[in-house]
Motif scaffolding. Structure first.
Motif, PDB file in Angstrom:
ATOM      1  N   GLY A   1       0.793  -1.221   0.000  1.00  0.00           N
ATOM      2  CA  GLY A   1       0.000   0.000   0.000  1.00  0.00           C
ATOM      3  C   GLY A   1       0.820   1.263   0.000  1.00  0.00           C
ATOM      4  O   GLY A   1       0.578   2.170   0.807  1.00  0.00           O
ATOM      5  N   CYS A   2       1.804   1.353  -0.882  1.00  0.00           N
ATOM      6  CA  CYS A   2       2.599   2.576  -0.978  1.00  0.00           C
ATOM      7  C   CYS A   2       3.027   2.773  -2.429  1.00  0.00           C
ATOM      8  O   CYS A   2       2.873   1.890  -3.274  1.00  0.00           O
ATOM      9  CB  CYS A   2       3.821   2.516  -0.056  1.00  0.00           C
ATOM     10  SG  CYS A   2       4.947   1.149  -0.412  1.00  0.00           S
ATOM     11  N   VAL A   3       3.537   3.947  -2.713  1.00  0.00           N
ATOM     12  CA  VAL A   3       4.078   4.258  -4.035  1.00  0.00           C
ATOM     13  C   VAL A   3       5.597   4.357  -3.907  1.00  0.00           C
ATOM     14  O   VAL A   3       6.113   4.588  -2.811  1.00  0.00           O
ATOM     15  CB  VAL A   3       3.491   5.581  -4.582  1.00  0.00           C
ATOM     16  CG1 VAL A   3       2.022   5.430  -4.907  1.00  0.00           C
ATOM     17  CG2 VAL A   3       3.706   6.741  -3.609  1.00  0.00           C
ATOM     18  N   PRO A   4       6.291   4.158  -5.040  1.00  0.00           N
ATOM     19  CA  PRO A   4       5.801   3.964  -6.401  1.00  0.00           C
ATOM     20  C   PRO A   4       5.493   2.508  -6.701  1.00  0.00           C
ATOM     21  O   PRO A   4       5.929   1.600  -5.998  1.00  0.00           O
ATOM     22  CB  PRO A   4       6.988   4.430  -7.244  1.00  0.00           C
ATOM     23  CG  PRO A   4       8.182   4.019  -6.424  1.00  0.00           C
ATOM     24  CD  PRO A   4       7.773   4.266  -4.996  1.00  0.00           C
ATOM     25  N   VAL A   5       4.750   2.315  -7.804  1.00  0.00           N
ATOM     26  CA  VAL A   5       4.565   1.005  -8.412  1.00  0.00           C
ATOM     27  C   VAL A   5       4.862   1.155  -9.898  1.00  0.00           C
ATOM     28  O   VAL A   5       4.349   2.078 -10.537  1.00  0.00           O
ATOM     29  CB  VAL A   5       3.128   0.481  -8.216  1.00  0.00           C
ATOM     30  CG1 VAL A   5       2.938  -0.835  -8.974  1.00  0.00           C
ATOM     31  CG2 VAL A   5       2.806   0.298  -6.742  1.00  0.00           C
ATOM     32  N   LEU A   6       5.688   0.276 -10.423  1.00  0.00           N
ATOM     33  CA  LEU A   6       5.975   0.264 -11.853  1.00  0.00           C
ATOM     34  C   LEU A   6       5.354  -0.980 -12.460  1.00  0.00           C
ATOM     35  O   LEU A   6       5.552  -2.087 -11.946  1.00  0.00           O
ATOM     36  CB  LEU A   6       7.483   0.261 -12.117  1.00  0.00           C
ATOM     37  CG  LEU A   6       7.863   0.338 -13.599  1.00  0.00           C
ATOM     38  CD1 LEU A   6       7.757   1.771 -14.113  1.00  0.00           C
ATOM     39  CD2 LEU A   6       9.274  -0.208 -13.848  1.00  0.00           C
ATOM     40  N   VAL A   7       4.596  -0.783 -13.544  1.00  0.00           N
ATOM     41  CA  VAL A   7       4.012  -1.899 -14.282  1.00  0.00           C
ATOM     42  C   VAL A   7       4.607  -1.894 -15.679  1.00  0.00           C
ATOM     43  O   VAL A   7       4.594  -0.883 -16.379  1.00  0.00           O
ATOM     44  CB  VAL A   7       2.474  -1.783 -14.360  1.00  0.00           C
ATOM     45  CG1 VAL A   7       1.893  -2.917 -15.184  1.00  0.00           C
ATOM     46  CG2 VAL A   7       1.871  -1.771 -12.956  1.00  0.00           C
ATOM     47  N   HIS A   8       5.151  -3.053 -16.073  1.00  0.00           N
ATOM     48  CA  HIS A   8       5.746  -3.210 -17.395  1.00  0.00           C
ATOM     49  C   HIS A   8       5.285  -4.547 -17.946  1.00  0.00           C
ATOM     50  O   HIS A   8       5.856  -5.590 -17.633  1.00  0.00           O
ATOM     51  CB  HIS A   8       7.274  -3.154 -17.304  1.00  0.00           C
ATOM     52  CG  HIS A   8       7.953  -3.223 -18.635  1.00  0.00           C
ATOM     53  ND1 HIS A   8       9.177  -3.840 -18.824  1.00  0.00           N
ATOM     54  CD2 HIS A   8       7.588  -2.743 -19.859  1.00  0.00           C
ATOM     55  CE1 HIS A   8       9.526  -3.733 -20.091  1.00  0.00           C
ATOM     56  NE2 HIS A   8       8.595  -3.076 -20.735  1.00  0.00           N
ATOM     57  N   GLY A   9       4.216  -4.506 -18.740  1.00  0.00           N
ATOM     58  CA  GLY A   9       3.624  -5.751 -19.199  1.00  0.00           C
ATOM     59  C   GLY A   9       3.089  -6.541 -18.015  1.00  0.00           C
ATOM     60  O   GLY A   9       2.285  -6.038 -17.232  1.00  0.00           O
ATOM     61  N   SER A  10       3.592  -7.749 -17.845  1.00  0.00           N
ATOM     62  CA  SER A  10       3.150  -8.588 -16.724  1.00  0.00           C
ATOM     63  C   SER A  10       3.979  -8.372 -15.468  1.00  0.00           C
ATOM     64  O   SER A  10       3.689  -8.945 -14.410  1.00  0.00           O
ATOM     65  CB  SER A  10       3.230 -10.071 -17.120  1.00  0.00           C
ATOM     66  OG  SER A  10       4.572 -10.437 -17.428  1.00  0.00           O
ATOM     67  N   VAL A  11       5.005  -7.521 -15.555  1.00  0.00           N
ATOM     68  CA  VAL A  11       5.888  -7.268 -14.417  1.00  0.00           C
ATOM     69  C   VAL A  11       5.316  -6.144 -13.568  1.00  0.00           C
ATOM     70  O   VAL A  11       4.990  -5.069 -14.082  1.00  0.00           O
ATOM     71  CB  VAL A  11       7.307  -6.900 -14.898  1.00  0.00           C
ATOM     72  CG1 VAL A  11       8.188  -6.500 -13.718  1.00  0.00           C
ATOM     73  CG2 VAL A  11       7.928  -8.051 -15.659  1.00  0.00           C
ATOM     74  N   VAL A  12       5.191  -6.380 -12.262  1.00  0.00           N
ATOM     75  CA  VAL A  12       4.736  -5.358 -11.321  1.00  0.00           C
ATOM     76  C   VAL A  12       5.763  -5.271 -10.190  1.00  0.00           C
ATOM     77  O   VAL A  12       6.043  -6.263  -9.512  1.00  0.00           O
ATOM     78  CB  VAL A  12       3.349  -5.695 -10.731  1.00  0.00           C
ATOM     79  CG1 VAL A  12       2.912  -4.612  -9.753  1.00  0.00           C
ATOM     80  CG2 VAL A  12       2.322  -5.856 -11.849  1.00  0.00           C
ATOM     81  N   LEU A  13       6.329  -4.083  -9.996  1.00  0.00           N
ATOM     82  CA  LEU A  13       7.333  -3.871  -8.961  1.00  0.00           C
ATOM     83  C   LEU A  13       6.904  -2.715  -8.073  1.00  0.00           C
ATOM     84  O   LEU A  13       6.406  -1.695  -8.561  1.00  0.00           O
ATOM     85  CB  LEU A  13       8.691  -3.569  -9.601  1.00  0.00           C
ATOM     86  CG  LEU A  13       9.295  -4.679 -10.464  1.00  0.00           C
ATOM     87  CD1 LEU A  13      10.469  -4.145 -11.267  1.00  0.00           C
ATOM     88  CD2 LEU A  13       9.735  -5.850  -9.600  1.00  0.00           C
ATOM     89  N   PHE A  14       7.136  -2.854  -6.755  1.00  0.00           N
ATOM     90  CA  PHE A  14       6.671  -1.786  -5.868  1.00  0.00           C
ATOM     91  C   PHE A  14       7.687  -1.397  -4.796  1.00  0.00           C
ATOM     92  O   PHE A  14       7.341  -1.076  -3.672  1.00  0.00           O
ATOM     93  CB  PHE A  14       5.323  -2.156  -5.226  1.00  0.00           C
ATOM     94  CG  PHE A  14       5.244  -3.521  -4.602  1.00  0.00           C
ATOM     95  CD1 PHE A  14       5.741  -3.755  -3.345  1.00  0.00           C
ATOM     96  CD2 PHE A  14       4.640  -4.563  -5.290  1.00  0.00           C
ATOM     97  CE1 PHE A  14       5.643  -5.006  -2.757  1.00  0.00           C
ATOM     98  CE2 PHE A  14       4.529  -5.822  -4.720  1.00  0.00           C
ATOM     99  CZ  PHE A  14       5.038  -6.052  -3.446  1.00  0.00           C
TER     100      PHE A  14
END
Length: 231
Positions: free
Chosen positions: A67-80
């Protein structure tokens, strides 16, 4: 058939376009914006208003259970995590490197150490949830002194670490990871938390230098789509 192929191509491009969930004042998001800008990577900016609790919405928690930022979404990849995101960008888009070459082992270590001081020793102790807790359980008047003490302790360590390493930037004459982590923290310290710049001459000089770089200027909190006039 040509039209169908073009449509499929556009769809695939949209699926793999970088998306950054960010809050304008978040220093962790600020780091990632700098990294994206330095590498010249276009991305869709997805604002998440922390003051309105949007980071606790169920849809957002599906992306980031923390529940915090940042979140990067790249296709199926989600990193937070900002550190993980930046290292992912470094590995996946190796042009314009954000770290010294592997032959410069000590310089790489200095970069990691500077980044860790910011991300582990300073930023977690000044984040919004902790400041709200201090304000509610102790006193609102204690929030600023707490933040200033945390920043000063970290900045003293950074001054010592970088004293013999700096060139134009933190670890020489090229922008690297240390600079990406330092710039948002310096901006918050000097512009938001009233730390006098003359207390930390090395960091103050670096701060002035960062403000001359377009990739850093474009990443500034006040230049984001969700920037607000009030805190």
């Amino acid at each position: 058939m040509a039209g169908a192929g073009a449509s499929a191509s556009v769809g695939k491009e949209e699926d793999t376009k970088l998306k950054l969930y960010s809050y304008w004042r978040s220093s962790c998001s600020h780091r990632v914006r700098i990294a994206l800008n330095l590498k010249g990577l276009p991305y869709d900016y997805k604002p998440v208003n922390l003051l309105k609790g949007e980071h606790s919405n169920p849809d957002f928690l599906l992306l980031n259970p923390v529940g915090c930022v940042p979140v990067l979404v790249h296709g199926s990849v989600v990193l937070f995590d900002s550190f993980a995101i930046i290292m992912y960008l470094e590995d996946n888009f190796p042009h314009i490197p954000l770290l010294p070459p592997h032959t410069h082992i000590h310089l790489r270590a200095i970069n990691f150490q500077a980044a860790a001081i910011v991300s582990s020793t300073i930023q977690p102790l000044q984040n919004l949830s902790l400041l709200n807790y201090i304000g509610e359980t102790i006193s609102p008047d204690e929030k600023l002194p707490w933040v200033q003490s945390v920043i000063r302790r970290g900045f003293r360590a950074l001054e010592k670490l970088l004293k013999d390493q700096t060139g134009r930037y933190a670890t020489g004459d090229e922008v690297f990871l240390a600079d990406i982590f330092l710039a948002p923290q310096l901006h918050a310290a000097f512009k938001r938390f009233n730390i006098p710049m003359n207390e930390f001459p090395t960091l103050s000089r670096l701060y002035d230098t960062y403000n001359e770089i377009p990739a850093f200027q474009e990443a500034l909190p006040e230049n984001q789509p969700d920037a607000q006039c009030t805190s």
